[in-house]
Motif scaffolding. Sequence first.
Motif: not given
Length: 146
Positions: A10-14
């Motif tokens: 959720a904080a960094d989907g990549r």
Amino acid sequence: MDRTLLRLLAADGRMSNKDLAERAGIAPSTCLARIRSLRERGVIRGFHADVDPRALGHDLQTMIAVRLHPHARGHLSDFAESMRRRPEVLDVYFVAGAYDYLLHVATADTDAVRWFVAEHLNRNRDVAHTETSLIFDHLPAAGRYG
């Protein structure tokens, strides 16, 4: 462990699988299997880019509460689908309470939001009432899925 993975995504989907596994403290193969399982079970519905509407010239965002007439209750999904297809509408929420729907709308200015309400809500025979609130700022919650 799944909640940890969800919070990290959720904080960094990549984030790469390798980095995700490292941050979660598990093996990359375990991480990949858990993410696959979360997707298959529908917990992870997809991955999306978080686009700033202002970067596209949509400087005004609003939440529009919509109450439908009682006769329209039989085809709620028709209303929702028609709103979903509008380019101004970012999100459609079916809610409980005094209203039936909340629409997250992004437009260039007040004239455009007024036009949207007048043309697509007030002229809709199923719509009984609307209430528009301006969004001044949006701050994502920090404690998601933890």
